[in-house]
Scaffold this motif. Structure first.
Motif, mmCIF file in Angstrom:
data_model
loop_
_atom_site.group_PDB
_atom_site.id
_atom_site.type_symbol
_atom_site.label_atom_id
_atom_site.label_comp_id
_atom_site.label_asym_id
_atom_site.label_seq_id
_atom_site.Cartn_x
_atom_site.Cartn_y
_atom_site.Cartn_z
ATOM 1 N N ARG A 74 0.829 -1.203 0.000
ATOM 2 C CA ARG A 74 0.000 0.000 0.000
ATOM 3 C C ARG A 74 0.869 1.261 0.000
ATOM 4 O O ARG A 74 0.580 2.229 -0.705
ATOM 5 C CB ARG A 74 -0.934 0.012 1.211
ATOM 6 C CG ARG A 74 -1.923 1.158 1.186
ATOM 7 C CD ARG A 74 -2.876 1.124 2.359
ATOM 8 N NE ARG A 74 -3.597 -0.132 2.407
ATOM 9 C CZ ARG A 74 -4.000 -0.720 3.531
ATOM 10 N NH1 ARG A 74 -3.778 -0.158 4.698
ATOM 11 N NH2 ARG A 74 -4.646 -1.861 3.490
ATOM 12 N N SER A 75 1.959 1.256 0.775
ATOM 13 C CA SER A 75 2.823 2.442 0.819
ATOM 14 C C SER A 75 3.488 2.680 -0.532
ATOM 15 O O SER A 75 3.611 3.825 -0.970
ATOM 16 C CB SER A 75 3.862 2.333 1.937
ATOM 17 O OG SER A 75 4.850 1.364 1.671
ATOM 18 N N GLU B 115 2.224 1.787 -3.462
ATOM 19 C CA GLU B 115 1.156 2.258 -4.352
ATOM 20 C C GLU B 115 0.823 3.721 -4.088
ATOM 21 O O GLU B 115 0.578 4.483 -5.030
ATOM 22 C CB GLU B 115 -0.084 1.382 -4.187
ATOM 23 C CG GLU B 115 0.112 -0.008 -4.756
ATOM 24 C CD GLU B 115 -1.006 -0.981 -4.395
ATOM 25 O OE1 GLU B 115 -1.875 -0.643 -3.543
ATOM 26 O OE2 GLU B 115 -0.993 -2.096 -4.953
ATOM 27 N N GLU B 116 0.814 4.133 -2.831
ATOM 28 C CA GLU B 116 0.542 5.540 -2.506
ATOM 29 C C GLU B 116 1.631 6.453 -3.057
ATOM 30 O O GLU B 116 1.332 7.525 -3.596
ATOM 31 C CB GLU B 116 0.416 5.717 -0.995
ATOM 32 C CG GLU B 116 -0.876 5.163 -0.445
ATOM 33 C CD GLU B 116 -0.961 5.198 1.075
ATOM 34 O OE1 GLU B 116 -0.004 5.682 1.731
ATOM 35 O OE2 GLU B 116 -1.988 4.744 1.606
ATOM 36 N N THR C 243 1.068 6.587 -6.846
ATOM 37 C CA THR C 243 -0.114 7.407 -7.157
ATOM 38 C C THR C 243 0.185 8.885 -6.940
ATOM 39 O O THR C 243 -0.206 9.728 -7.760
ATOM 40 C CB THR C 243 -1.310 6.958 -6.297
ATOM 41 O OG1 THR C 243 -1.612 5.596 -6.604
ATOM 42 C CG2 THR C 243 -2.533 7.829 -6.544
ATOM 43 N N ASP C 244 0.884 9.197 -5.858
ATOM 44 C CA ASP C 244 1.265 10.595 -5.625
ATOM 45 C C ASP C 244 2.119 11.121 -6.770
ATOM 46 O O ASP C 244 1.930 12.258 -7.222
ATOM 47 C CB ASP C 244 2.031 10.736 -4.311
ATOM 48 C CG ASP C 244 1.148 10.575 -3.082
ATOM 49 O OD1 ASP C 244 -0.094 10.595 -3.232
ATOM 50 O OD2 ASP C 244 1.707 10.419 -1.982
ATOM 51 N N ASN D 247 -0.056 11.801 -9.757
ATOM 52 C CA ASN D 247 -0.879 13.001 -9.569
ATOM 53 C C ASN D 247 -0.063 14.288 -9.614
ATOM 54 O O ASN D 247 -0.573 15.335 -9.995
ATOM 55 C CB ASN D 247 -1.639 12.918 -8.242
ATOM 56 C CG ASN D 247 -2.715 11.863 -8.266
ATOM 57 O OD1 ASN D 247 -3.222 11.497 -9.324
ATOM 58 N ND2 ASN D 247 -3.051 11.337 -7.108
ATOM 59 N N LYS E 131 8.928 7.149 3.512
ATOM 60 C CA LYS E 131 7.531 6.772 3.687
ATOM 61 C C LYS E 131 7.224 5.301 3.393
ATOM 62 O O LYS E 131 6.159 4.814 3.781
ATOM 63 C CB LYS E 131 6.642 7.656 2.817
ATOM 64 C CG LYS E 131 6.695 9.126 3.215
ATOM 65 C CD LYS E 131 5.630 9.921 2.523
ATOM 66 C CE LYS E 131 5.672 11.385 2.856
ATOM 67 N NZ LYS E 131 5.631 11.716 4.245
#
Length: 157
Positions: A58-59, A61-62, A65-66, A69, A118
């Protein structure tokens, strides 16, 4: 298009770059970074990376995605090793493809800064001084914090 993976296997950098290039149809450039486990002047015998299958994925993928974006990128890859890694072995592949080079470079740089601070991994060095856990350094946090400041370099988004 995004690819994230945590692997116990040796990273195949050529295959990762080829796959990113195929996924980036229409892009004008692909930028990648390969991080290697450092030898630290012979004092590190191996690096052990532990992770949580769900939280770590998940980290990653975040972070991906960031990057998507924040920058005008067409494809992103984040592939990270886990387990026992020997000095000199690839530990991470971070790549971004974009229509214009600036966004690809910035996205790859951003991804690496976020991975250092992160991504959910627990790192332990084993070497001549014994075993010890590795935490992000002050420099790593400063590198990550610079992305919170607006700059003229951040691409067209």
């Amino acid at each position: 298009m995004m690819r994230t993976l945590v692997s116990h296997e040796q990273l195949d950098i050529e295959a990762e770059l080829a796959a990113l290039t195929v996924r980036s149809r229409g892009a004008g450039g692909v930028v990648n970074f390969v991080g290697l486990a450092r030898e630290e002047c012979g004092r590190v015998a191996e690096l052990a990376l532990e992770y949580h299958p769900i939280l770590t994925k998940r980290s990653l993928e975040e972070i991906g995605t960031d990057a998507e974006n924040r920058f005008a990128i067409d494809a992103v890859s984040i592939v990270h090793r886990a387990g026992i890694i020997m000095p000199g072995e690839p530990i991470v592949f971070a790549g971004a493809a974009a229509r214009h080079r600036r966004d690809a470079f910035l996205a790859a740089d951003y991804i690496m800064d976020m991975l250092k601070t992160k991504a959910v991994f627990w790192k332990r060095e084993h070497g001549s001084a014994g075993k010890h856990w590795i935490e992000p350094r002050d420099e790593d946090h400063a590198d990550a914090a610079r992305w919170n400041k607006p700059t003229f370099e951040e691409g067209a988004r």
